[in-house]
Design a protein around this motif. Sequence first.
Motif, short mmCIF file in Angstrom:
data_model
loop_
_atom_site.label_atom_id
_atom_site.label_comp_id
_atom_site.label_asym_id
_atom_site.label_seq_id
_atom_site.Cartn_x
_atom_site.Cartn_y
_atom_site.Cartn_z
N PRO A 35 -4.55 -2.33 3.62
CA PRO A 35 -3.65 -2.60 4.76
C PRO A 35 -2.23 -2.05 4.57
O PRO A 35 -1.52 -1.86 5.55
CB PRO A 35 -3.65 -4.13 4.85
N LEU A 36 -1.83 -1.78 3.33
CA LEU A 36 -0.50 -1.21 3.08
C LEU A 36 -0.53 0.32 3.05
O LEU A 36 0.52 0.96 3.04
CB LEU A 36 0.06 -1.72 1.75
N ASP A 37 -1.73 0.89 3.02
CA ASP A 37 -1.89 2.34 2.90
C ASP A 37 -1.16 3.06 4.04
O ASP A 37 -1.32 2.71 5.20
CB ASP A 37 -3.38 2.68 2.93
N GLY A 38 -0.35 4.03 3.67
CA GLY A 38 0.36 4.83 4.66
C GLY A 38 1.73 4.31 5.04
O GLY A 38 2.50 5.02 5.67
N ARG A 39 2.05 3.08 4.68
CA ARG A 39 3.38 2.54 5.00
C ARG A 39 4.44 3.26 4.19
O ARG A 39 4.21 3.69 3.07
CB ARG A 39 3.43 1.04 4.71
N VAL A 40 5.61 3.40 4.79
CA VAL A 40 6.74 4.06 4.13
C VAL A 40 7.78 3.00 3.76
O VAL A 40 8.13 2.16 4.59
CB VAL A 40 7.36 5.15 5.04
N PHE A 41 8.24 3.08 2.52
CA PHE A 41 9.23 2.13 2.01
C PHE A 41 10.50 2.88 1.61
O PHE A 41 10.45 4.06 1.28
CB PHE A 41 8.65 1.38 0.80
N LYS A 42 11.60 2.16 1.61
CA LYS A 42 12.89 2.74 1.27
C LYS A 42 12.90 3.28 -0.16
O LYS A 42 13.48 4.33 -0.43
CB LYS A 42 13.97 1.67 1.44
N ASN A 43 12.24 2.57 -1.08
CA ASN A 43 12.17 3.00 -2.48
C ASN A 43 10.93 2.40 -3.13
O ASN A 43 10.23 1.58 -2.51
CB ASN A 43 13.46 2.62 -3.25
N ALA A 44 10.66 2.80 -4.36
CA ALA A 44 9.46 2.33 -5.05
C ALA A 44 9.51 0.83 -5.32
O ALA A 44 8.48 0.15 -5.25
CB ALA A 44 9.28 3.10 -6.36
N ARG A 45 10.68 0.31 -5.61
CA ARG A 45 10.82 -1.12 -5.89
C ARG A 45 10.46 -1.95 -4.66
O ARG A 45 9.82 -2.99 -4.75
CB ARG A 45 12.26 -1.41 -6.34
N GLU A 46 10.87 -1.48 -3.48
CA GLU A 46 10.53 -2.17 -2.23
C GLU A 46 9.02 -2.17 -2.02
O GLU A 46 8.44 -3.16 -1.58
CB GLU A 46 11.24 -1.50 -1.06
N ALA A 47 8.36 -1.07 -2.34
CA ALA A 47 6.90 -1.00 -2.21
C ALA A 47 6.23 -1.98 -3.17
O ALA A 47 5.26 -2.65 -2.80
CB ALA A 47 6.43 0.42 -2.49
N GLU A 48 6.75 -2.09 -4.38
CA GLU A 48 6.19 -3.03 -5.35
C GLU A 48 6.35 -4.47 -4.86
O GLU A 48 5.41 -5.26 -4.94
CB GLU A 48 6.88 -2.85 -6.69
#
Length: 64
Positions: A35-48
Amino acid sequence: MSDTYIIEVSSEAAGIVVREKSGFRFFAAVHKYNPLDGRVFKNAREAERAATRFLAGRLDPVPA
């Protein structure tokens, strides 16, 4: 600064993020993070953080 990062949650690879113009795009490593696949985050930490919240059931998989 790197262009790709592995995102881990509870010692499990959740996915990778790859830098692009708009931020870091998430690619799921295991099905439960699809469900998170393809989402764009501001930085890697935000994605984590998002993957951690998602696993705990505290994140809506559809971006607002």
